[in-house]
Write a protein that holds these residues in place. Structure first.
Motif, PDB file in Angstrom:
ATOM      1  N   GLU A  27       0.832  -1.208   0.000  1.00  6.33           N
ATOM      2  CA  GLU A  27       0.000   0.000   0.000  1.00  6.33           C
ATOM      3  C   GLU A  27       0.864   1.255   0.000  1.00  6.33           C
ATOM      4  O   GLU A  27       0.581   2.220  -0.724  1.00  6.33           O
ATOM      5  CB  GLU A  27      -0.931   0.000   1.209  1.00  6.33           C
ATOM      6  CG  GLU A  27      -2.076  -0.977   1.100  1.00  6.33           C
ATOM      7  CD  GLU A  27      -2.971  -0.985   2.340  1.00  6.33           C
ATOM      8  OE1 GLU A  27      -2.951   0.007   3.103  1.00  6.33           O
ATOM      9  OE2 GLU A  27      -3.694  -1.977   2.528  1.00  6.33           O
ATOM     10  N   GLU A  30       2.498   1.782  -3.375  1.00  6.99           N
ATOM     11  CA  GLU A  30       1.550   2.244  -4.386  1.00  6.99           C
ATOM     12  C   GLU A  30       1.229   3.726  -4.233  1.00  6.99           C
ATOM     13  O   GLU A  30       0.691   4.344  -5.150  1.00  6.99           O
ATOM     14  CB  GLU A  30       0.271   1.412  -4.321  1.00  6.99           C
ATOM     15  CG  GLU A  30       0.472  -0.004  -4.821  1.00  6.99           C
ATOM     16  CD  GLU A  30      -0.748  -0.884  -4.651  1.00  6.99           C
ATOM     17  OE1 GLU A  30      -1.638  -0.554  -3.832  1.00  6.99           O
ATOM     18  OE2 GLU A  30      -0.808  -1.917  -5.347  1.00  6.99           O
ATOM     19  N   ASN A  31       1.575   4.287  -3.098  1.00  5.23           N
ATOM     20  CA  ASN A  31       1.347   5.706  -2.841  1.00  5.23           C
ATOM     21  C   ASN A  31       2.380   6.512  -3.635  1.00  5.23           C
ATOM     22  O   ASN A  31       3.578   6.352  -3.475  1.00  5.23           O
ATOM     23  CB  ASN A  31       1.476   5.994  -1.336  1.00  5.23           C
ATOM     24  CG  ASN A  31       1.218   7.430  -0.985  1.00  5.23           C
ATOM     25  OD1 ASN A  31       1.144   8.304  -1.841  1.00  5.23           O
ATOM     26  ND2 ASN A  31       1.091   7.678   0.301  1.00  5.23           N
ATOM     27  N   SER A  32       1.925   7.387  -4.467  1.00  2.72           N
ATOM     28  CA  SER A  32       2.824   8.162  -5.327  1.00  2.72           C
ATOM     29  C   SER A  32       3.662   9.173  -4.553  1.00  2.72           C
ATOM     30  O   SER A  32       4.611   9.730  -5.077  1.00  2.72           O
ATOM     31  CB  SER A  32       2.024   8.885  -6.418  1.00  2.72           C
ATOM     32  OG  SER A  32       1.095   9.778  -5.825  1.00  2.72           O
ATOM     33  N   SER A  39      11.073   4.043  -0.850  1.00  2.00           N
ATOM     34  CA  SER A  39      10.571   2.910  -1.637  1.00  2.00           C
ATOM     35  C   SER A  39      11.584   1.770  -1.664  1.00  2.00           C
ATOM     36  O   SER A  39      11.211   0.601  -1.538  1.00  2.00           O
ATOM     37  CB  SER A  39      10.268   3.343  -3.075  1.00  2.00           C
ATOM     38  OG  SER A  39       9.191   4.235  -3.104  1.00  2.00           O
TER      39      SER A  39
END
Length: 79
Positions: A27, A30-32, A39
């Motif tokens: 999750e 996937e967060n920009s 990351s």
């Protein structure tokens, strides 16, 4: 990755706990808004969790195998 390279806080997790943390990491990835450095750290943590899960499954499979072999040997000796 060998289990000795897996951090202690991961080694004490159950399979379910490790899976839940992997889902949380996914999750976040996937967060920009997650930057590249974070990351990469999250990805590495996820890989360690995955290796831990694989190791746990291997250990359980070996226990089942040993138990089955023991039972089969015991049955052969009876006959």
């Amino acid at each position: 990755m060998k289990s000795k390279n897996i951090p202690a806080d991961i080694r004490i997790k159950s399979i379910k706990e490790a899976q839940n943390e992997i889902n949380q990491i996914i999750e976040k990835l996937e967060n920009s808004e997650t930057d590249l450095e974070d990351s990469m750290e999250l990805y590495n943590r996820m890989m360690q969790l995955n290796y831990h899960i694989q190791d746990q499954f291997k250990q359980r499979a070996n226990k089942i195998k040993q138990s089955t072999l023991h039972k089969n040997k015991k049955n052969l000796l009876k006959n």
